[in-house]
Scaffold this motif. Structure first.
Motif, short mmCIF file in Angstrom:
data_model
loop_
_atom_site.label_atom_id
_atom_site.label_comp_id
_atom_site.label_asym_id
_atom_site.label_seq_id
_atom_site.Cartn_x
_atom_site.Cartn_y
_atom_site.Cartn_z
N HIS A 80 5.48 -1.97 15.68
CA HIS A 80 4.97 -0.60 15.56
C HIS A 80 4.13 -0.49 14.28
N PHE A 81 2.86 -0.08 14.49
CA PHE A 81 1.91 -0.03 13.36
C PHE A 81 0.98 1.15 13.56
N LYS A 82 0.99 2.07 12.60
CA LYS A 82 0.12 3.25 12.64
C LYS A 82 0.31 4.06 13.93
N GLY A 83 1.55 4.09 14.45
CA GLY A 83 1.81 4.82 15.67
C GLY A 83 1.40 4.09 16.94
N ASN A 133 20.09 -7.52 15.44
CA ASN A 133 20.28 -7.50 13.98
C ASN A 133 19.62 -6.32 13.27
N GLY A 134 18.81 -5.56 13.99
CA GLY A 134 18.12 -4.44 13.35
C GLY A 134 16.66 -4.77 13.07
N SER A 135 15.87 -3.76 12.78
CA SER A 135 14.43 -3.91 12.57
C SER A 135 14.12 -4.49 11.19
N TRP A 136 12.88 -4.96 11.02
CA TRP A 136 12.41 -5.43 9.71
C TRP A 136 10.91 -5.18 9.59
N LYS A 137 10.39 -5.38 8.38
CA LYS A 137 8.99 -5.08 8.07
C LYS A 137 8.17 -6.36 8.00
N ILE A 138 6.89 -6.25 8.43
CA ILE A 138 5.91 -7.32 8.25
C ILE A 138 4.61 -6.68 7.82
N TYR A 139 3.68 -7.50 7.33
CA TYR A 139 2.35 -7.02 6.94
C TYR A 139 1.34 -7.40 8.01
N LEU A 140 0.47 -6.46 8.36
CA LEU A 140 -0.60 -6.71 9.32
C LEU A 140 -1.95 -6.36 8.69
N ALA A 141 -2.96 -7.15 9.03
CA ALA A 141 -4.34 -6.83 8.66
C ALA A 141 -4.99 -6.12 9.85
N TYR A 142 -5.86 -5.16 9.57
CA TYR A 142 -6.43 -4.38 10.66
C TYR A 142 -7.85 -3.93 10.31
N ASP A 143 -8.62 -3.74 11.37
CA ASP A 143 -9.98 -3.20 11.24
C ASP A 143 -9.93 -1.78 11.79
N ARG A 144 -10.02 -0.80 10.91
CA ARG A 144 -9.82 0.59 11.32
C ARG A 144 -10.91 1.06 12.29
N ARG A 145 -11.99 0.32 12.43
CA ARG A 145 -13.04 0.73 13.36
C ARG A 145 -12.66 0.48 14.81
N ASP A 155 -10.06 7.96 15.27
CA ASP A 155 -10.01 8.61 16.58
C ASP A 155 -8.58 8.72 17.09
N ILE A 156 -7.80 7.66 16.87
CA ILE A 156 -6.40 7.67 17.32
C ILE A 156 -5.60 8.73 16.58
N ASN A 157 -5.80 8.79 15.27
CA ASN A 157 -5.09 9.81 14.48
C ASN A 157 -5.50 11.21 14.92
N TYR A 158 -6.80 11.37 15.22
CA TYR A 158 -7.27 12.68 15.67
C TYR A 158 -6.65 13.04 17.02
N LEU A 159 -6.57 12.04 17.93
CA LEU A 159 -5.99 12.29 19.25
C LEU A 159 -4.53 12.68 19.14
#
Length: 681
Positions: free
Chosen positions: A495-498, A518-530, A564-568
């Protein structure tokens, strides 16, 4: 130790611990650097040297006897001996010793201080008589004493040394109004002032003279324009950009500007989309444009990262994307530099730190309002845009937004792709043909007859001054340029940015099953917001990269940017919020209707309740009651498939009802009694 501001001072003995303690408690501190350089007048050079040598002859036998000479008693004996030997008095020898010790124990310290002779630069005392040349027209005036100078300073600091840009004459008049008024009167209700006699006030010339005497240019310009603007427009320019580079790749400069042209949409040419943002990256040594990006992203990290991506991309392939065929040697630039000079805004922070750490790229940021630090790339913007100006419809001219002028926005014709094509061709022309008459060639360039054309300077530098360029793949550079943020792994996905994603690595290593146990954990993702169709998991420890894909309901966001996703999603929340009150009203209405049904049922139940039945009897007959209720429901719910007329002849009449027949439902008590009798039989 010796006291520097006292000519008859002698060395004093201090313990190291005493000095250290005095420094710690701040009793002793470094106040200023002392200039111990002596000057020799060119007119009397030989005479000064003779004086120096004579003084040295007197004291050299004394000063060489260290450390005994620092003892007062021992030194006194040496001085007396020298006085008898050279026929000089005690004070003269002591003066020579002080000069020698206080100026760093150098022989030149004994040169005479004739530079201090005379009164040049010193102010004359103001007496009763007026100083200076007598005036012509009968007035005498006043001398400028300390009181007057204080008034001058107050007026200058209040009315001139500020951002209001008042002239000296205006400041002078305000000073007269504030300090040289003899009386006040009122005329038509307005307060007016009577100045003192002209022989009792300073003149404008005196005011200007003392102003220029006490204030220098940097102080004035900084106070009136601010230090940032002073550094940009008024500072001394003593160097050039070329003084900091050796060859291609030593330093790149990057900058962005808003294009002076309005564009239209590729979807519909009737839609005006505004002005593009142009990023240009230039090699300082050759002035070669090594990278560019033209888009609608405002000056930001997104646009800057695309320009850096273009720096390392294959320019032949890049031009082919826009239908322009070139040979690789026409634009042979796909390397990172040693140093990148950029604006403070886009290239300051965590994003650029990864670029620095991954590729050993040194990034320098200019200070605010210091576009002059990137003078080369700033000038190239003007050069490139000016050449295409006559051809561009929708180009903004110098009279833009003046009253009565045409609205250039209505002339917009080119799409973003077409403008990119035009600028690529212009940059190719600039790189290969533009002759830079102001370029200063060094000896090697002159010797090899290298013309100041960017491509020729670049190619010559590659052959003769290499070592600064760094090659990295476009994919590696882009992955480092992309912003990163935390994502959560649980049993339903990443799950990343919804948005929910999955990747091959997660499936192979059973991330989601482990998260469920065992439960959830965090990772780092790279993304292109376009475009959020894909994000990237980067395992830097194992040097692995994985592409993550949208899954489930998140696929409805396919092809959309993060904005656009955040706006939607925000629009969905806004719509839900808008209908929340009406939904609550409907729920309240339902509760009212349900309550009415319950109340009616409760009323009928009370009327029909058989009070003779015990709790056991009521509960024990549930199964039989259920069967009876099912038969009753079957009779009510079954409907004929044919109409009555077509089946009348098939109806078999039952025996008529006898009035004595009783169809009243058997009570639970009778039912239990009958069942017990059947069991006994």
């Amino acid at each position: 130790m010796i006291q520097l501001d006292k000519e008859n001072a002698v060395p004093i003995k201090k313990s190291i611990s005493e000095l250290r303690e005095a420094i710690i408690v701040n009793e002793w501190f470094k106040e200023k650097e002392v200039n111990i350089t002596s000057f020799i007048s060119s007119d009397y050079e030989q005479k000064h040297i003779e004086i120096r040598d004579n003084a040295w002859l007197i004291i050299k036998d004394i000063v060489n006897q260290e450390p005994q000479v620092f003892d007062k008693k021992y030194r006194s004996g040496l001085i007396k001996s020298v006085c008898e030997q050279h026929s000089v008095n005690y004070k003269t020898v002591r003066k020579y010793l002080y000069k020698y010790w206080s100026k760093g124990k150098k022989i030149d310290a004994l040169l005479p201080n004739y530079i201090n002779s005379g009164a040049r630069g010193k102010e004359r005392n103001a007496g009763e008589k007026k100083r200076g040349r007598p005036r012509k027209y009968g007035t005498i005036g006043i001398n400028v004493d300390e009181t007057t100078k204080k008034i001058f300073r107050k007026a200058i600091e209040k009315y001139y040394l500020n951002s209001k840009q008042n002239s000296l004459t205006i400041a002078y008049k305000f000073m007269l109004r504030d300090f040289y008024v003899e009386n006040i009167y009122y005329e038509d209700g307005i307060e007016k002032m009577i100045l003192k006699d002209e022989n009792k006030i300073p003149t404008i010339d005196q005011f200007k003279y003392w102003f220029h005497k006490e204030y220098d240019a940097p102080e004035i310009l900084k106070a009136r324009n601010g230090e940032k603007r002073f550094n940009k427009d008024h500072r001394a320019v003593l160097g050039t950009s070329l003084s900091e580079v050796f060859g291609p790749g030593s330093r790149y400069q990057i900058d962005a500007t808003v294009g002076d042209v309005y564009l239209v949409s590729e979807i519909n040419r009737n839609w005006i989309i505004g002005r593009p943002v142009i990023y240009v990256v230039i090699d300082v040594f050759s002035r070669m444009v090594v990278g560019m990006y033209i888009g609608l992203e405002g000056p930001s990290w997104v646009g800057a990262s695309m320009a850096i991506k273009n720096v390392v991309s294959n320019k032949k392939e890049y031009c082919a994307e826009y239908g322009i065929e070139i040979k690789e040697e026409k634009w042979p630039c796909n390397h990172l530099p040693e140093i990148l000079l950029a604006d403070k805004g886009e290239f300051e922070g965590y994003n650029v730190d990864r670029l620095v750490n991954a590729f050993n790229l040194h990034v320098e940021n200019t200070a605010s309002y210091r576009a002059d630090w990137k003078g080369i790339v700033e000038r190239k913007f003007r050069t490139i845009q000016t050449k295409v100006k006559p051809l561009l419809p929708g180009y903004i001219d110098i009279d833009f937004q003046e009253r009565g002028t045409r609205d250039y926005r209505l002339d917009a014709t080119l799409t973003l792709r077409e403008f990119n094509q035009l600028m690529i061709k212009q940059i190719l022309n600039y790189n290969t043909k533009h002759y830079m008459s102001s370029y200063v060639r060094d000896r090697d360039l002159v010797k090899d007859n290298v013309l100041p054309i960017p491509s020729e300077l670049w190619n010559w530098g590659i052959q003769n001054r290499t070592g600064k360029l760094k090659y990295h793949s476009e994919e590696d550079v882009m992955l480092q340029l992309l912003p990163r943020d935390t994502a959560t792994v649980n049993y339903t996905g990443i799950h990343f940015k919804g948005i929910t994603y999955k990747c091959k690595k997660a499936i192979e290593e059973s991330w989601f099953e482990n998260a469920r146990m065992n439960g959830s954990w965090k990772i780092y993702l790279a993304y292109d917001r376009r475009n959020m169709d894909h994000v990237y998991f980067i395992d830097e420890d194992k040097n692995q990269k994985e592409i993550c894909y949208m899954i489930g309901n998140s696929t409805r966001f396919s092809g959309l940017s993060l904005d656009d996703i955040n706006y939607l999603r925000e629009e969905e929340r806004r719509t839900a919020k808008k209908h929340n009150h009406s939904q609550i009203q409907k729920d309240i209405d339902y509760l009212s209707e349900a309550q009415e049904i319950i109340n009616t049922a409760s009323k009928e139940y009370k009327q029909e309740k058989d009070t003779t039945l015990s709790k056991m009897e009521r509960v024990g007959s549930i199964t039989e009651n259920r069967q009876l209720e099912k038969r009753y429901q079957y009779e009510n719910e079954s409907l004929p498939l044919l109409d009555n007329d077509s089946i009348d002849d098939k109806i078999v009449p039952f025996k008529g009802r006898n009035e004595k027949d009783d169809f009243k439902r058997t009570s639970v008590r009778d039912f239990l009694k009958r069942r017990m009798e059947e069991h006994n039989e």
